[in-house]
Design a protein around this motif. Structure first.
Motif, PDB file in Angstrom:
ATOM      1  N   VAL A 105       0.831  -1.182   0.000  1.00  0.00           N
ATOM      2  CA  VAL A 105       0.000   0.000   0.000  1.00  0.00           C
ATOM      3  C   VAL A 105       0.858   1.221   0.000  1.00  0.00           C
ATOM      4  O   VAL A 105       0.455   2.282  -0.443  1.00  0.00           O
ATOM      5  CB  VAL A 105      -0.834   0.036   1.250  1.00  0.00           C
ATOM      6  CG1 VAL A 105      -1.813   1.157   1.151  1.00  0.00           C
ATOM      7  CG2 VAL A 105      -1.509  -1.266   1.431  1.00  0.00           C
TER       8      VAL A 105
ATOM      9  N   THR B 245       1.336  -6.794  -5.232  1.00  0.00           N
ATOM     10  CA  THR B 245       0.471  -7.876  -4.763  1.00  0.00           C
ATOM     11  C   THR B 245       1.078  -9.272  -4.880  1.00  0.00           C
ATOM     12  O   THR B 245       0.540 -10.229  -4.333  1.00  0.00           O
ATOM     13  CB  THR B 245      -0.845  -7.877  -5.559  1.00  0.00           C
ATOM     14  OG1 THR B 245      -0.546  -8.021  -6.945  1.00  0.00           O
ATOM     15  CG2 THR B 245      -1.609  -6.591  -5.334  1.00  0.00           C
TER      16      THR B 245
ATOM     17  N   THR C 100      -5.233  -0.541  -1.994  1.00  0.00           N
ATOM     18  CA  THR C 100      -4.416  -1.743  -1.793  1.00  0.00           C
ATOM     19  C   THR C 100      -3.760  -2.231  -3.074  1.00  0.00           C
ATOM     20  O   THR C 100      -2.880  -3.079  -3.040  1.00  0.00           O
ATOM     21  CB  THR C 100      -5.302  -2.893  -1.266  1.00  0.00           C
ATOM     22  OG1 THR C 100      -6.273  -3.213  -2.259  1.00  0.00           O
ATOM     23  CG2 THR C 100      -5.996  -2.500   0.028  1.00  0.00           C
TER      24      THR C 100
ATOM     25  N   ARG D  56      -4.757  -7.573   5.801  1.00  0.00           N
ATOM     26  CA  ARG D  56      -3.324  -7.369   5.624  1.00  0.00           C
ATOM     27  C   ARG D  56      -2.594  -8.558   6.228  1.00  0.00           C
ATOM     28  O   ARG D  56      -2.827  -8.932   7.381  1.00  0.00           O
ATOM     29  CB  ARG D  56      -2.900  -6.084   6.341  1.00  0.00           C
ATOM     30  CG  ARG D  56      -1.457  -5.740   6.170  1.00  0.00           C
ATOM     31  CD  ARG D  56      -1.273  -4.804   5.012  1.00  0.00           C
ATOM     32  NE  ARG D  56       0.137  -4.627   4.720  1.00  0.00           N
ATOM     33  CZ  ARG D  56       0.721  -3.456   4.605  1.00  0.00           C
ATOM     34  NH1 ARG D  56       0.007  -2.359   4.756  1.00  0.00           N
ATOM     35  NH2 ARG D  56       1.999  -3.362   4.316  1.00  0.00           N
ATOM     36  N   GLN D  57      -1.712  -9.151   5.456  1.00  0.00           N
ATOM     37  CA  GLN D  57      -0.938 -10.289   5.948  1.00  0.00           C
ATOM     38  C   GLN D  57       0.516 -10.034   5.575  1.00  0.00           C
ATOM     39  O   GLN D  57       0.890 -10.140   4.408  1.00  0.00           O
ATOM     40  CB  GLN D  57      -1.469 -11.571   5.322  1.00  0.00           C
ATOM     41  CG  GLN D  57      -0.973 -12.815   6.005  1.00  0.00           C
ATOM     42  CD  GLN D  57      -1.731 -14.069   5.555  1.00  0.00           C
ATOM     43  OE1 GLN D  57      -2.774 -13.988   4.902  1.00  0.00           O
ATOM     44  NE2 GLN D  57      -1.205 -15.210   5.892  1.00  0.00           N
TER      45      GLN D  57
ATOM     46  N   ASN E 196       3.408  -8.215   4.196  1.00  0.00           N
ATOM     47  CA  ASN E 196       3.524  -7.093   3.267  1.00  0.00           C
ATOM     48  C   ASN E 196       2.373  -7.022   2.273  1.00  0.00           C
ATOM     49  O   ASN E 196       2.397  -6.194   1.368  1.00  0.00           O
ATOM     50  CB  ASN E 196       4.831  -7.226   2.477  1.00  0.00           C
ATOM     51  CG  ASN E 196       6.043  -7.056   3.384  1.00  0.00           C
ATOM     52  OD1 ASN E 196       6.005  -6.261   4.324  1.00  0.00           O
ATOM     53  ND2 ASN E 196       7.091  -7.811   3.123  1.00  0.00           N
ATOM     54  N   TYR E 197       1.435  -7.905   2.411  1.00  0.00           N
ATOM     55  CA  TYR E 197       0.441  -8.030   1.342  1.00  0.00           C
ATOM     56  C   TYR E 197      -0.984  -7.960   1.878  1.00  0.00           C
ATOM     57  O   TYR E 197      -1.245  -8.265   3.028  1.00  0.00           O
ATOM     58  CB  TYR E 197       0.612  -9.371   0.609  1.00  0.00           C
ATOM     59  CG  TYR E 197       2.015  -9.606   0.121  1.00  0.00           C
ATOM     60  CD1 TYR E 197       2.436  -9.053  -1.078  1.00  0.00           C
ATOM     61  CD2 TYR E 197       2.903 -10.366   0.859  1.00  0.00           C
ATOM     62  CE1 TYR E 197       3.732  -9.265  -1.528  1.00  0.00           C
ATOM     63  CE2 TYR E 197       4.194 -10.583   0.421  1.00  0.00           C
ATOM     64  CZ  TYR E 197       4.607 -10.030  -0.775  1.00  0.00           C
ATOM     65  OH  TYR E 197       5.877 -10.235  -1.218  1.00  0.00           O
ATOM     66  N   TRP E 198      -1.861  -7.584   0.969  1.00  0.00           N
ATOM     67  CA  TRP E 198      -3.293  -7.696   1.243  1.00  0.00           C
ATOM     68  C   TRP E 198      -3.817  -8.933   0.527  1.00  0.00           C
ATOM     69  O   TRP E 198      -3.405  -9.229  -0.595  1.00  0.00           O
ATOM     70  CB  TRP E 198      -4.041  -6.469   0.708  1.00  0.00           C
ATOM     71  CG  TRP E 198      -3.831  -5.243   1.538  1.00  0.00           C
ATOM     72  CD1 TRP E 198      -2.868  -4.295   1.357  1.00  0.00           C
ATOM     73  CD2 TRP E 198      -4.586  -4.831   2.663  1.00  0.00           C
ATOM     74  NE1 TRP E 198      -2.954  -3.317   2.302  1.00  0.00           N
ATOM     75  CE2 TRP E 198      -4.021  -3.615   3.127  1.00  0.00           C
ATOM     76  CE3 TRP E 198      -5.679  -5.360   3.348  1.00  0.00           C
ATOM     77  CZ2 TRP E 198      -4.522  -2.928   4.213  1.00  0.00           C
ATOM     78  CZ3 TRP E 198      -6.189  -4.661   4.426  1.00  0.00           C
ATOM     79  CH2 TRP E 198      -5.605  -3.462   4.859  1.00  0.00           C
TER      80      TRP E 198
END
Lengths: 406, 259
Positions: free
Chosen positions: B14, B36, B186, B212-213, B215-217
């Motif tokens: 983000v 992503t 995102t 959010r997990q 570094n990622y969504w």
């Protein structure tokens, strides 16, 4: 008791009592290991299949049926994934009745980026051809189950070590093992083995070994196969005294498998050269070479799948005692799935191009729920002497099956 | 876009999520992919097949492992349940060209069968996903054009049209174009409309419950609606790890055969 036939140092059958004892030991081992697996919290699964058939060509009413079952446990042990399976069936067809209880898979497998090592009672499936058995020679099979059941249910697992390692951009597989199993017959059907014995075996376990190496060249996927003392095919043949002799075909298999996507299809090819030993009409041991080639293509579009194949074999007696002989066949598999995969239609046919044999098979399957599947099936064999379907000279089957999986 | 980046692979950084309006479509999609796409992803899903009347036909449990390898990306899907499907698996090796290498393993035969990766329109095991829905954006093979911005969820989505520019991809794909809805906060593709060869919408993909997990969504639920027959496939995440060490073996033919 079936006659004993010796080829080289091999005595290719043993007494029924001894066979029964061995089968009992295998089944007991399966039960014990399954129980041990269950007690350690391993995952259990299995399948129960009930079949009702009408065999128009069988003696009597022709009404038959039977049951087939399997229970398997999976878990972790000694850092390996472990699997053990017991399986068995009982069938009554009008030709006969009988059943088998046997050990299925019983193995430990260690795997990682370095490769895989699988030890134990296991199946190794080589080749991708439908029905025609060019490379799928590592494990013996049971007939006629090998024709109309799933291949994994028809193969007879063997005791072996199976090492697979990636090396130099190729995938290598090394097999080594020992077992006494030969191709077998379903005791409820007429079979082509010596003396009608549906379960011929070696007198004691004997060794075998093989190597497979596979890789990719551009879009072409290629593998080479070598198998020493591959599966034996005990065949019935009139003997010098008019009786039946057990004929072993074995020695060495060299094979090649390739597939290549072209346009909307995948072209595939298998070739196998088998050096064998057999008995001639005077019970002399003779060598013969068998060359087999199969070309097929797989075409999948939407919910349809079609797979035609052309197969040819050339049998060439190495000692020149008889003329060489060729057999050529065409086959077609068509499958369609609908209703979100709940309903499947499967049509399969084989036509002998020079011996007039044919086999047509239709199977309809409907998945009722997560555990239950219902099937209708119909098969019509018309074999002729000297052909691949000869054991089924005239055999028709129409029936239904209920399959419960858990 | 495809299952992998839409529901699994993609995610987001983000950071700098404020997308610059001057970016063109391609640049925007590159940013979405960078934001992503994880190096590895291991997910366990529940997959529900839902018929046109909204009834549940079947629930399945499956694992979905993804890894970026040196020369390709590999995705391995394996079914854990129901019992009839347990052990069935699919390996997709995507070298970034129009045709992926696809291998199908069926426990009933214990054989690997190759499926022509050029036939991308094949349905995936009774679901409303086609094989090509498992691919990522395939950036070199598509031309991307920015469309409008629309409200989506609690935020805003940038709509991006993707049309195959590569002749091979154009011929192989079952779609004439796709319209992505990329969440601008995102950069995750939360919606995709698939247009058939006659340029009418035929499928609609949706991702929801983004969390959010690392570094990622990632979405917790994704659905694929088939607009032609009314059926739907819904995937619900049961467990997921991102960028954790994942052996190459886990996305190999050997693993596929190991059941």
């Amino acid at each position: 008791m079936p006659p004993l036939t010796t080829i080289g140092s091999r005595r290719a059958t043993c007494a029924p009592n001894e066979r029964a004892r061995r089968a009992g030991r295998r089944w007991l081992a399966a039960v014990l290991v399954s129980a041990a697996a269950a007690s350690t919290g391993a995952e259990l699964g299995g399948e129960l299949r009930l079949v009702l058939d009408d065999f128009a060509d069988a003696p009597g009413s022709g009404v038959g049926g039977g049951g087939w079952g399997r229970v398997a446990g999976r878990g972790e042990w000694l850092g390996a994934s472990a699997r053990v399976e017991g399986r068995g069936f009982f069938a009554d067809t009008g030709w006969g009745r009988g059943g088998v209880l046997e050990l299925g898979d019983a193995l430990l497998a260690w795997s990682g980026d370095w490769g895989s090592l699988t030890l134990g009672h296991q199946q190794v499936a080589w080749g991708r051809a439908d029905i025609f058995r060019l490379l799928d020679q590592v494990n013996p099979q049971r007939y006629p189950d090998a024709l109309w059941e799933d291949p994994a249910d028809a193969r007879l697992p063997l005791w072996m070590a199976n090492l697979e390692v990636p090396f130099a951009g190729l995938e290598w597989q090394f097999l080594a093992g020992a077992d006494e199993l030969l191709d077998a017959g379903n005791p409820a059907f007429p079979n082509s083995f010596a003396g009608g014995d549906s379960d011929p075996r070696r007198a004691s376990p004997e060794g075998f070994g093989g190597v497979r190496v596979g890789g990719q060249v551009g879009d072409l996927s290629l593998s080479l196969h070598w198998l020493e003392h591959p599966n034996l095919l005990p065949l019935w043949r009139p003997g010098p005294s008019g009786g039946a002799s057990l004929v072993e075909r074995q020695a060495r298999l060299l094979g090649l498998s390739a597939d290549w996507p072209v346009g909307p299809v995948v072209l595939r090819m298998e070739a196998a050269y088998t050096a064998t030993e057999t008995l001639d009409a005077d019970a002399r041991i003779v060598s013969q070479d068998i060359a087999q080639v199969l070309v097929g293509l797989d075409w999948q579009a939407g919910h349809w799948f079609a797979s035609p194949q052309l197969y040819g074999s050339m049998l060439d007696p190495a000692d020149g005692t008889t003329d060489s002989r060729s057999l050529n066949y065409a086959s077609l598999l068509v499958r369609h799935r609908s209703l979100q995969d709940r309903f499947e239609v499967r049509l399969f046919g084989i036509w002998g191009l020079d011996v007039g044999e044919r086999w047509l098979s239709l199977r309809l399957g409907y998945t009722v729920n997560d555990r239950l599947e219902l099937q209708l099936h119909a098969d019509r064999f018309a074999g002729s002497d000297g052909g691949l379907l000869a054991p089924f000279a005239e055999l028709s089957r129409v029936g239904a099956a209920a399959i419960l999986r858990f | 876009m495809r299952l992998r980046s839409a529901m699994l692979a993609a995610a987001l950084a983000v950071a700098g999520g404020a997308w610059a309006a001057s970016d063109d479509g391609r640049a925007f999609m590159e940013r979405s992919e960078r934001a992503t796409k994880s190096r590895t992803e291991a997910t366990r899903f529940r997959l529900d097949l839902i018929d046109a009347q909204g009834g549940l036909v079947q629930s399945r449990e499956m694992t979905f492992d993804f890894k970026k390898l040196a020369d390709k990306e590999a995705t391995l899907v394996r079914f854990l349940s129901p019992p009839a499907l347990r052990g069935t698996g699919l390996l997709i090796e995507d070298p970034g060209m129009s045709a992926s290498d696809i291998w199908l393993y069926l426990p009933a035969t214990r054989r690997l069968r190759r499926i022509n990766g050029a036939e991308k329109t094949n349905w995936f095991l009774g679901t409303e996903f086609a094989h090509e829905d498992f691919e990522d954006y395939q950036l070199p093979l598509y031309r991307f054009a920015l469309l409008d911005q629309v409200p989506c969820g609690t935020g805003t989505c940038q709509r991006v049209e993707a049309v195959a520019s590569d002749p091979g991809e154009r011929a192989a794909s079952g779609y004439s174009r796709k319209i992505y809805s990329i969440d601008t906060a995102t950069l995750y593709p939360v919606g995709i409309e698939y247009y058939g060869k006659r340029d009418v919408p035929i499928k609609r993909f949706g991702a929801s419950d983004l969390v959010r997990q690392g570094n990622y969504w990632r979405p917790q639920t994704v659905v694929m609606n088939n607009l032609e027959n009314g059926r739907m496939t819904r995937l619900t995440v049961l467990e997921r790890t991102l960028d954790a060490p994942l052996d190459d073996y886990r996305v190999s033919a050997r693993y596929l055969r190991a059941e």
